[in-house]
Design an enzyme around this catalytic site. Sequence first.
Site, short mmCIF file in Angstrom:
data_model
loop_
_atom_site.label_atom_id
_atom_site.label_comp_id
_atom_site.label_asym_id
_atom_site.label_seq_id
_atom_site.Cartn_x
_atom_site.Cartn_y
_atom_site.Cartn_z
NE ARG A 63 -23.95 27.90 73.67
CZ ARG A 63 -23.63 27.35 72.50
NH1 ARG A 63 -22.56 27.75 71.84
NH2 ARG A 63 -24.37 26.39 71.98
NE ARG A 86 -17.24 21.89 72.57
CZ ARG A 86 -18.22 22.48 71.89
NH1 ARG A 86 -18.41 23.79 72.03
NH2 ARG A 86 -19.00 21.80 71.08
CG HIS A 156 -15.24 28.63 71.02
ND1 HIS A 156 -16.16 29.61 71.26
CD2 HIS A 156 -15.63 28.01 69.89
CE1 HIS A 156 -17.08 29.57 70.30
NE2 HIS A 156 -16.79 28.61 69.46
CG ASP A 201 -19.02 31.36 62.42
OD1 ASP A 201 -17.84 31.34 62.82
OD2 ASP A 201 -19.76 30.36 62.44
CD GLU A 258 -14.23 31.04 68.50
OE1 GLU A 258 -13.78 29.99 68.02
OE2 GLU A 258 -15.38 31.45 68.28
#
Length: 283
Positions: A63, A86, A156, A201, A258
């Site tokens: 994270r 990831r 991201h 978002d 991002e």
Amino acid sequence: MNTPCIETIEFHGLEALRLTGPRGASAIVSRLGGQVLSWVTADGREHLFLSEKAVFDGSLPIRGGVPVCFPQFAGQGDLPKHGLVRTRLWDVSARRSGDDYALATLTLEDDEASRALWPHPFKLELTLMLEADRLDLELCVINTGEAPFEFTGALHTYLRVVQVEDVTIDGLAGFEYRDAANGNQVQRETTEELMIEAETDRVYRNVDQPQVLRAGNLSLGIQIRDFPDVVVWNPWVEKCASLADMPADAWRHMLCVEAAVADSRIVLPAGEEWYGRQALVLA
Ligand code: TA6
């Protein structure tokens, strides 16, 4: 003052590279996820957020920093959220430095596990180029198979901010966005200086100009090339509380801006390459 160089280090138990740039700038990229986890400019300031509760054992994506999302952005398809890469171990394929830069490339290729979920041969190359006051990230997607494939994805980027309520972002006015925090309504941005005042978002579409993030005496330019979309994400209080790998107050200290292919898809013919870039520049 150190001259630019690249060393292999251990970072939170992970094999990583530390790039030392001119005038003491530095960056750290982990082989796990091919993920940039730290970027410090010549003034000594860290610009990437890394959660104090981030998990580094590969059981979850890390994270913070700059997760690479591929071949799917978010939940927009049948694959795991944000794709397959990831939590994979990337290889280091290039490292070099000169008087005014340090550069490294990490690569990842398809394997049995990726093909079980997404049946396409591919190669990814993530290159980071560090200068005194800027970090350039380039993601290259190569179709190593014999049939075309389609993908979405993102760099991201989690930016570290002192207090997100004090941040303004300009450069998004006039662009259409899909508001994933509000039922995916599509609207046009009217605000010259975007402020973060609630869960945010948003996928800003077809953005063809840079943004500038300002907060206190920080002024950071953010420029994308060939990624069509800019995603702005902050989970705010409640969503942050639901994320086990985020301290309760961490929403306040991060803002994702991002570089994404989110609301369109890249179609990549067999044997071809696609490049997308995000530059972060201290203004
Ligand atoms: O890019 C924004 C987003 O898709 C948000 O919807 C949010 O959930 C975030 O990414 C983080 O996703 P993650 O899988 O890392 O928890």
